[in-house]
Design an enzyme around this catalytic site. Structure first.
Site, short mmCIF file in Angstrom:
data_model
loop_
_atom_site.label_atom_id
_atom_site.label_comp_id
_atom_site.label_asym_id
_atom_site.label_seq_id
_atom_site.Cartn_x
_atom_site.Cartn_y
_atom_site.Cartn_z
N ARG A 164 0.82 -1.23 0.00
CA ARG A 164 0.00 0.00 0.00
C ARG A 164 0.86 1.28 0.00
O ARG A 164 0.43 2.31 0.49
CB ARG A 164 -0.93 0.04 1.22
CG ARG A 164 -2.09 -0.94 1.15
CD ARG A 164 -3.03 -0.63 0.00
NE ARG A 164 -4.21 -1.49 0.02
CZ ARG A 164 -4.26 -2.71 -0.48
NH1 ARG A 164 -3.18 -3.25 -1.03
NH2 ARG A 164 -5.37 -3.43 -0.43
N SER A 240 -10.99 -0.35 2.44
CA SER A 240 -10.42 -0.61 3.76
C SER A 240 -10.06 0.72 4.42
O SER A 240 -9.34 1.53 3.83
CB SER A 240 -9.15 -1.44 3.65
OG SER A 240 -9.42 -2.69 3.05
N GLU A 343 -5.85 3.96 6.20
CA GLU A 343 -5.41 3.75 4.82
C GLU A 343 -5.79 4.91 3.89
O GLU A 343 -4.95 5.37 3.12
CB GLU A 343 -5.96 2.43 4.28
CG GLU A 343 -5.08 1.90 3.17
CD GLU A 343 -5.85 1.36 2.00
OE1 GLU A 343 -5.23 1.15 0.97
OE2 GLU A 343 -7.08 1.18 2.09
N1 EPU Z 1 -11.77 -10.71 8.54
C1 EPU Z 1 -12.59 -10.57 9.63
N2 EPU Z 1 -13.79 -9.94 9.46
C2 EPU Z 1 -14.19 -9.45 8.29
C3 EPU Z 1 -13.36 -9.58 7.17
C4 EPU Z 1 -12.15 -10.19 7.32
O1 EPU Z 1 -12.25 -11.00 10.72
O2 EPU Z 1 -15.29 -8.86 8.23
C5 EPU Z 1 -10.45 -11.32 8.71
C6 EPU Z 1 -10.46 -12.79 8.45
O3 EPU Z 1 -9.51 -13.39 9.27
C7 EPU Z 1 -10.01 -12.87 6.99
C8 EPU Z 1 -8.99 -11.75 6.96
O4 EPU Z 1 -9.53 -10.75 7.82
O5 EPU Z 1 -9.46 -14.09 6.67
C9 EPU Z 1 -8.72 -11.19 5.59
O6 EPU Z 1 -9.92 -10.64 5.06
P1 EPU Z 1 -10.06 -10.24 3.53
O7 EPU Z 1 -9.66 -11.37 2.66
O8 EPU Z 1 -11.41 -9.67 3.30
O9 EPU Z 1 -8.96 -9.13 3.30
P2 EPU Z 1 -8.53 -7.86 4.17
O10 EPU Z 1 -7.18 -8.14 4.70
O11 EPU Z 1 -9.55 -7.42 5.14
C10 EPU Z 1 -7.29 -6.78 2.13
C11 EPU Z 1 -7.17 -5.44 1.48
C12 EPU Z 1 -8.37 -5.17 0.59
C13 EPU Z 1 -8.45 -6.27 -0.45
C14 EPU Z 1 -8.54 -7.63 0.26
C15 EPU Z 1 -8.50 -8.78 -0.70
C16 EPU Z 1 -5.89 -4.02 2.97
C17 EPU Z 1 -5.92 -2.90 3.96
N3 EPU Z 1 -7.06 -4.40 2.49
O12 EPU Z 1 -8.41 -6.74 3.01
O13 EPU Z 1 -8.15 -3.93 -0.08
O14 EPU Z 1 -9.56 -6.09 -1.32
O15 EPU Z 1 -7.41 -7.77 1.15
O16 EPU Z 1 -7.21 -8.95 -1.18
O17 EPU Z 1 -4.82 -4.52 2.65
C18 EPU Z 1 -8.50 -1.59 0.20
O18 EPU Z 1 -7.29 -1.49 0.34
O19 EPU Z 1 -9.25 -0.59 0.23
C19 EPU Z 1 -9.08 -2.91 0.02
C20 EPU Z 1 -10.40 -3.10 -0.05
#
Ligand code: EPU
Length: 349
Positions: A164, A240, A343
């Site tokens: 990021r 995010s 972010e």
């Molecule tokens: N999780 C929760 N609750 C939730 C959602 C997720 O506990 O409501 C936990 C779970 O353990 C899950 C983990 O978080 O396994 C990862 O969740 P997710 O795959 O949805 O990804 P994220 O880490 O929350 C990141 C990026 C997103 C991107 C997704 C998919 C960042 C800050 N965010 O989210 O990017 O779409 O991965 O790759 O790195 C953005 O940057 O605006 C964004 C949407």
């Protein structure tokens, strides 16, 4: 080029939040960009460069300078020995460009389908999702140096990409304006599924094409409220709101031991983040700190479908969002000793 005055910025953001720009201009060419930047410079007026507005929190007071909205258009494709080069103007819609690349069976950005915003924003925060990030496919970026008003081409190495982040949002913040991005994609489109959510959709040996992968990503994003759908209140967000914190493996071991022995709950999931580092899901930390999906604080809240997205529940101000942010940051810090970082970019504070 027409310089407008007192233009409300909220409609230019996915949050739907933000006061007026004192001055506002749309630049459709590099010549417009030069004129606009010179206009601001001659008057010693601060400048803010606006793209798709999908990763911004703009203050209720707005921005007391010139907001330059980049609307440069055009996509060129050039075959080469090392792949298909796509030369894309900064104001092109990102998701439309992904669709075009997928239609031409060129691989490398299909997992980034459905991300709101414009092409010019992608190198700035090194947009990433579902196992891909633009750093892997960006060959170079054309920028204007806001100091000298000269254009130059920067290589991917010069962009300094990390999670990021790039020089554009760190060491050289505010120094350059992106007018074009060159992506090198792989014709023939071999798919590479790295993210668990996607692996779940396609069983081993199913051999999906790029279009199927992009469609699957759209579906997953929609299920998490991360796809812009007209009238869906869960998408009035900036994606995010917090970054996933990266901690040292040692720190993580201490945290796990403490949580395990105190029986406060299970240990957080973690993902490798390079040499001796692990990335923790901020969404998990937030939930465990007592803020579930659908949590509300006044007119701001947490998305009902993804804990990492803070949403404008209707008529929220930037101040409302900051109150919610502070409550969540304090809760996570108290529970885990981890400082969550925002972010989206803050403007006019
Ligand atoms: N999780 C929760 N609750 C939730 C959602 C997720 O506990 O409501 C936990 C779970 O353990 C899950 C983990 O978080 O396994 C990862 O969740 P997710 O795959 O949805 O990804 P994220 O880490 O929350 C990141 C990026 C997103 C991107 C997704 C998919 C960042 C800050 N965010 O989210 O990017 O779409 O991965 O790759 O790195 C953005 O940057 O605006 C964004 C949407």
């Amino acid at each position: 080029m027409e310089i407008q005055e007192q233009v409300l910025l909220a409609p230019f953001t996915t949050f739907g939040i933000g006061g007026p720009a004192r001055w506002f201009v749309e630049a459709a060419s590099e010549a417009d960009v030069v004129d606009a930047v010179r206009w601001a410079r001659d008057r010693a007026v601060p400048l803010f460069v606006l793209g798709g507005g999908s990763n911004l929190l703009i203050s209720d007071a707005g921005f007391s300078g010139l907001v330059l909205r980049v609307v440069l258009k055009g996509i060129g494709t050039f075959p080469s020995d090392s792949g298909m080069l796509f030369r894309v103007a900064a104001g092109e819609d990102w998701d439309e460009f992904v669709s075009l690349a997928v239609m031409q069976n060129c691989a490398g950005i299909e997992c980034l389908a459905g991300i709101p915003g414009t092409v010019g924003g992608t190198p700035v925060q090194n947009v990433g999702a579902y196992g891909q990030e633009v750093a892997e496919t960006i060959l170079g970026v054309r920028v204007m140096d806001l100091e000298t008003l000269e254009f130059r081409e920067m290589t991917a190495a010069e962009c300094g990409f990390a999670y990021r982040s790039s020089v554009f949002n760190s060491t050289a913040r505010g120094q350059f304006l992106v007018t074009r991005v060159d992506y090198r994609l792989r014709p023939g489109g071999e798919v590479n599924l790295r993210y668990a959510d996607l692996q779940k959709v396609f069983t081993a040996g199913s051999n999906p094409g790029l279009l199927e992968v992009a469609n699957a990503v759209h579906h997953i994003r929609q299920s998490k409220g991360m796809l812009l759908v007209e009238g869906d209140p869960d998408c009035r967000s900036a994606g995010s709101f917090f970054k996933n914190p990266v901690v040292s493996a040692v720190e993580f071991a201490h945290l796990s031991a403490r949580l395990g022995s105190a029986q406060l709950g299970s240990v957080p999931p973690s993902y490798p983040a390079g040499e001796g580092l692990v990335k923790l899901p901020a969404a998990w930390l937030i939930e465990q700190a007592g803020f579930p999906k659908g949590f509300r604080l006044g007119r701001a809240g947490i998305s009902s479908r993804h804990t990492l997205a803070l949403v404008n529940l209707g008529g929220a101000t930037a101040a409302d969002l900051l109150v919610l942010r502070d409550v969540i940051v304090a809760g996570v810090s108290e529970r885990f000793g981890i400082a969550l970082a925002m972010e989206p970019v803050m403007v006019g504070f």
